[in-house]
Design an enzyme around this catalytic site. Sequence first.
Site, PDB file in Angstrom:
ATOM      1  N   ASP A  36      -1.595   5.886  -6.600  1.00 24.06           N
ATOM      2  CA  ASP A  36      -1.836   5.044  -5.806  1.00 24.06           C
ATOM      3  C   ASP A  36      -1.768   3.633  -6.162  1.00 24.06           C
ATOM      4  O   ASP A  36      -2.457   3.364  -7.229  1.00 24.06           O
ATOM      5  CB  ASP A  36      -3.080   5.159  -5.122  1.00 24.06           C
ATOM      6  CG  ASP A  36      -3.332   4.586  -3.757  1.00 24.06           C
ATOM      7  OD1 ASP A  36      -2.528   4.170  -3.165  1.00 24.06           O
ATOM      8  OD2 ASP A  36      -4.500   4.376  -3.713  1.00 24.06           O
ATOM      9  N   ASP A  84       1.021  -1.299   0.079  1.00 28.06           N
ATOM     10  CA  ASP A  84      -0.161   0.125  -0.048  1.00 28.06           C
ATOM     11  C   ASP A  84       0.887   1.197   0.012  1.00 28.06           C
ATOM     12  O   ASP A  84       1.528   1.541   1.121  1.00 28.06           O
ATOM     13  CB  ASP A  84      -0.752  -0.117   1.374  1.00 28.06           C
ATOM     14  CG  ASP A  84      -1.892   1.213   1.186  1.00 28.06           C
ATOM     15  OD1 ASP A  84      -2.093   1.916   0.185  1.00 28.06           O
ATOM     16  OD2 ASP A  84      -2.364   1.351   2.276  1.00 28.06           O
TER      17      ASP A  84
END
Length: 531
Positions: free
Chosen positions: A408, A186
């Site tokens: 992201d 992440d």
Amino acid sequence: MVTKFHFFILFFLFLFSSGCVVASGGFYSFRNMNSSVSGIVLPEHPSFNGVSSSANSDCNYGVSEKSTTRSIAQELDGSEDVSNQQKEESVKFHLRHRSEKIEAKDSVFRDLSRIQTLHSRIVEKKNQNTNSRLAKRSEQHEESLSYELSGKLMATLESGVSLGSGEYFMDVFVGTPPKHFSLILDTGSDLNWLQCVPCYDCFEQNGPHYDPKDSSSFRNISCHDPRCQFVTSPDPPQPCKSENQTCPYYYWYGDSSNTTGDFALETFTVNLTTPSGSEFRKVEDVMFGCGHWNRGLFHGAAGLLGLGRGPLSFASQLQSLYGHSFSYCLVDRNSNSSVSSKLIFGEDKDLLKHPQLNFTSLVGGKDNPAETFYYVQIKSVIVGGEVLNIPKETWNLSPEGVGGTIIDSGTTLSYFAEPAYEIIKEAFVKKVKSYSIVHDFPILNPCYNVSGVKNVEFPSFGIVFGDGAVWNFPEENYFIKLEADIVCLAILGTPRSALSIIGNYQQQNFHILYDTKRSRLGYAPTRCADA
């Protein structure tokens, strides 16, 4: 039984399909992650079958006696001058890909939850004073790394596409002796953490939980230790009295997803890629969360590996060993399941020599309340050669951390704040006249019937950044095939003041470089399956 959570997910979908998303609160969704992973590929050598890994991994593991490396935690502790440390090689990991159909509805559900999470965490950070202390510690960290580094660390990541998840998974070996765990990767968070024994309130996980008692290298961080300042303590904060009292942490993901436990140090073992081959190297004293209370939809994973810009992330902690950059190359989702995506810590000389490597500046950073995220400044969007008339303020990141655009790895599709999304969508509707529009897919729009068309073509799509850099995308990165003859625009909208996000679907078959030392993002078109 319809739970409150299911109700809210349906409610968010309704709002989203109406052009609205709630601007605060929300959910952090890791859906359907029952993944069987094969781990870091080990060299064929008899010394690598001596220690059994965790269950359900098919991994056998042993470590040859190589010199250990130091972590940033040791440097922060000031225990030894690191200026004489020898230069370390780079390390490379692989991201395993599964060739399965993407369920757009599941991906959007998960993405919406994540967007709400990211927004909520930004709002939360504005009201905390932890940012200043992290920035101060990060400055001390920067000052201690004045020497030059070379080499790279490469690993294998596994895609969660087949599980309806947009995340990627990385296999790590933790403890002494090392045991295998699969963690969610992440770039939108910092804390590395594992579910730990005793696990008082934990989610379902493939394989056993990490048990500190089984590792001789585990060490709790005391609440008196300066490193305890890196984490937020649970409410209400407990007074720090004894010298042996542990450092409690609490990390919140914007919804009911959270982890609480003890902040600690442990040895992570990595596969070192050198000019002469590969070897396994220990990285000592990696700061991580030993989670005893963990809630959320992280099913199947053992925890999370943060790659954000903050000093707690795995990428930041490896800076002392492999420098201030990491990169990944995500294979396209139609690739054979045996093909791996790559994650590389350290300088990748092949990438830096790429003739089509472009850079744009990362904005925000230490002085921004949302320093975890990798922000870029968009200036305009081009569709079919036309620069769209999108108000400039749509892309701006405010001093309070509101708005802006991030890149992201944990969001699947790309999302642009209004009115940008509507303008982009209408541009495609206006320019695409060869295919009939299909209205049976309420989430993605527009969708087209391309039945019988041998060579499907759509208008070009590109992003122009504030510093003049341009990122042009192939059609397969902004149109997604839902059925054999149906393709849809893989871009959606968020509210005017919310984040815009360049998701991992748009990043496939690009080698993406995060260079925090020079504060820049690199991207180069690459056949990632051949990298």
